[in-house]
Design a protein around this motif. Structure first.
Motif, PDB file in Angstrom:
ATOM      1  N   ASN A 106      11.000   7.460 -10.183  1.00 28.85           N
ATOM      2  CA  ASN A 106      10.103   6.440  -9.650  1.00 28.85           C
ATOM      3  C   ASN A 106      10.254   6.412  -8.131  1.00 28.85           C
ATOM      4  N   PRO A 107       9.568   7.339  -7.415  1.00 28.80           N
ATOM      5  CA  PRO A 107       9.748   7.427  -5.961  1.00 28.80           C
ATOM      6  C   PRO A 107       9.358   6.159  -5.217  1.00 28.80           C
ATOM      7  N   GLU A 108       8.314   5.458  -5.679  1.00 22.91           N
ATOM      8  CA  GLU A 108       7.884   4.238  -4.984  1.00 22.91           C
ATOM      9  C   GLU A 108       8.964   3.173  -5.039  1.00 22.91           C
ATOM     10  N   ARG A 109       9.559   3.005  -6.207  1.00 25.41           N
ATOM     11  CA  ARG A 109      10.626   2.014  -6.339  1.00 25.41           C
ATOM     12  C   ARG A 109      11.842   2.418  -5.503  1.00 25.41           C
ATOM     13  N   CYS A 110      12.097   3.708  -5.435  1.00 24.36           N
ATOM     14  CA  CYS A 110      13.220   4.215  -4.644  1.00 24.36           C
ATOM     15  C   CYS A 110      13.049   3.855  -3.174  1.00 24.36           C
ATOM     16  N   VAL A 111      11.841   4.039  -2.647  1.00 28.05           N
ATOM     17  CA  VAL A 111      11.573   3.733  -1.246  1.00 28.05           C
ATOM     18  C   VAL A 111      11.622   2.227  -1.018  1.00 28.05           C
ATOM     19  N   LYS A 112      11.012   1.469  -1.898  1.00 26.77           N
ATOM     20  CA  LYS A 112      10.988   0.017  -1.733  1.00 26.77           C
ATOM     21  C   LYS A 112      12.391  -0.587  -1.811  1.00 26.77           C
ATOM     22  N   GLY A 113      13.285   0.118  -2.476  1.00 22.04           N
ATOM     23  CA  GLY A 113      14.650  -0.376  -2.578  1.00 22.04           C
ATOM     24  C   GLY A 113      15.404  -0.347  -1.263  1.00 22.04           C
ATOM     25  N   ARG A 114      14.843   0.334  -0.261  1.00 20.47           N
ATOM     26  CA  ARG A 114      15.497   0.446   1.038  1.00 20.47           C
ATOM     27  C   ARG A 114      15.245  -0.772   1.931  1.00 20.47           C
ATOM     28  N   VAL A 115      14.305  -1.619   1.553  1.00 17.57           N
ATOM     29  CA  VAL A 115      13.978  -2.785   2.381  1.00 17.57           C
ATOM     30  C   VAL A 115      14.028  -4.053   1.529  1.00 17.57           C
ATOM     31  N   ARG A 116      14.219  -5.176   2.188  1.00 21.65           N
ATOM     32  CA  ARG A 116      14.384  -6.448   1.469  1.00 21.65           C
ATOM     33  C   ARG A 116      13.092  -7.259   1.519  1.00 21.65           C
ATOM     34  N   LYS A 117      12.307  -7.134   0.481  1.00 20.02           N
ATOM     35  CA  LYS A 117      11.024  -7.834   0.431  1.00 20.02           C
ATOM     36  C   LYS A 117      11.210  -9.340   0.287  1.00 20.02           C
ATOM     37  N   ASN A 118      12.262  -9.768  -0.407  1.00 18.54           N
ATOM     38  CA  ASN A 118      12.468 -11.214  -0.601  1.00 18.54           C
ATOM     39  C   ASN A 118      12.692 -11.933   0.725  1.00 18.54           C
ATOM     40  N   VAL A 119      13.338 -11.267   1.680  1.00 17.94           N
ATOM     41  CA  VAL A 119      13.559 -11.859   3.005  1.00 17.94           C
ATOM     42  C   VAL A 119      12.223 -12.040   3.715  1.00 17.94           C
TER      43      VAL A 119
ATOM     44  N   THR B 110       0.823  -1.219   0.000  1.00 17.39           N
ATOM     45  CA  THR B 110       0.000   0.000   0.000  1.00 17.39           C
ATOM     46  C   THR B 110       0.857   1.270   0.000  1.00 17.39           C
ATOM     47  N   LEU B 111       2.122   1.138  -0.388  1.00 17.15           N
ATOM     48  CA  LEU B 111       3.015   2.292  -0.372  1.00 17.15           C
ATOM     49  C   LEU B 111       2.542   3.417  -1.286  1.00 17.15           C
ATOM     50  N   GLN B 112       1.844   3.063  -2.367  1.00 17.78           N
ATOM     51  CA  GLN B 112       1.376   4.100  -3.284  1.00 17.78           C
ATOM     52  C   GLN B 112       0.361   5.040  -2.645  1.00 17.78           C
ATOM     53  N   GLN B 113      -0.174   4.660  -1.474  1.00 13.68           N
ATOM     54  CA  GLN B 113      -1.128   5.522  -0.761  1.00 13.68           C
ATOM     55  C   GLN B 113      -0.420   6.527   0.148  1.00 13.68           C
ATOM     56  N   ASN B 114       0.898   6.487   0.178  1.00 12.91           N
ATOM     57  CA  ASN B 114       1.673   7.377   1.034  1.00 12.91           C
ATOM     58  C   ASN B 114       1.574   8.816   0.514  1.00 12.91           C
ATOM     59  N   ALA B 115       0.893   9.662   1.274  1.00  3.81           N
ATOM     60  CA  ALA B 115       0.648  11.045   0.848  1.00  3.81           C
ATOM     61  C   ALA B 115       1.948  11.838   0.721  1.00  3.81           C
TER      62      ALA B 115
END
Length: 212
Positions: free
Chosen positions: A167-180, A150-155
């Motif tokens: 691509n700000p959403e991808r930039c933010v998501k790159g800070r955490v490891r979703k695969n883990v 739901t990151l795209q809902q971040n105001a």
């Protein structure tokens, strides 16, 4: 004594450390920033400095930072990790829970705050796994997963970063490891299913014993 000037000094030190690392120089800057007035961020940074040389006093500095500013989520996260290593999972849980309480409105979070909230949910999953409470652990893992989705809902992200970053959403998501996280969820679901099967087998065995 000006906190803004102290913060600027700390940032300048961060830049210098990347170019020419020096424990003594960093120590002198942070010691100066801790003089006169209690500045929580200086204690947090000093804690990190001590962690790099595996000095156990880091725990004290992180604690001092949150005694000055209870909302210093960075220090709380570091304390949580340190308590995990000490296998003091209850204290670790308290600090992660506090981070979650601080960031109770994820739709308005700054990207770094988002990162810490995501990691707090993830670490809570680890802590409750250690407690043996797999169902609660899975709930926290899924909260981290929901936050990601739901990151795209971040105001904040939509209003301030759009136009500045491609691509700000991808930039933010790159800070955490979703695969883990995905691996942790799958492993915990497997454990829960195994536990249910073992419990069912045990109940059948008990019933059979009673009949006999």
């Amino acid at each position: 004594c000006n906190p803004d000037l102290k913060l600027a000094a700390i940032f300048c030190n961060d830049i210098r450390q990347r170019q020419k690392p020096s424990f003594e120089y960093a120590q002198s800057v942070l010691n100066e920033c801790m003089q006169e007035t209690a500045f929580y961020y200086a204690y947090y940074k000093y804690g990190i400095l001590l962690q790099k040389i595996k000095d156990k006093r880091a725990l004290l500095y992180f604690k001092t930072a949150i005694s000055i500013n209870p909302y210093c989520y960075r220090s709380r996260y570091r304390l949580g990790l340190m308590y995990e290593k000490l296998e003091d999972y209850e204290n670790a849980r308290e600090h992660y829970q506090k981070i979650i309480e601080i960031f109770c409105r994820p739709e308005t979070l700054h990207p770094i705050e988002f990162e810490y909230l995501y990691k707090a949910f993830y670490r809570m999953g680890i802590v409750f796994t250690e407690f043996g409470d797999y169902e609660v652990a899975l709930e926290y893992y899924k909260k981290a997963d929901y936050l990601w989705n739901t990151l795209q809902q971040n105001a904040f992200l939509q209003q301030f970063f759009t136009g500045l970053i491609q691509n700000p959403e991808r930039c933010v998501k790159g800070r955490v490891r979703k695969n883990v996280l995905d691996t942790s969820i799958a492993e915990l679901q497997r454990r829960i299913e195994t536990s249910k099967k073992d419990e069912l087998s045990l109940n059948l065995l008990r019933s059979s014993t009673k009949r006999d």
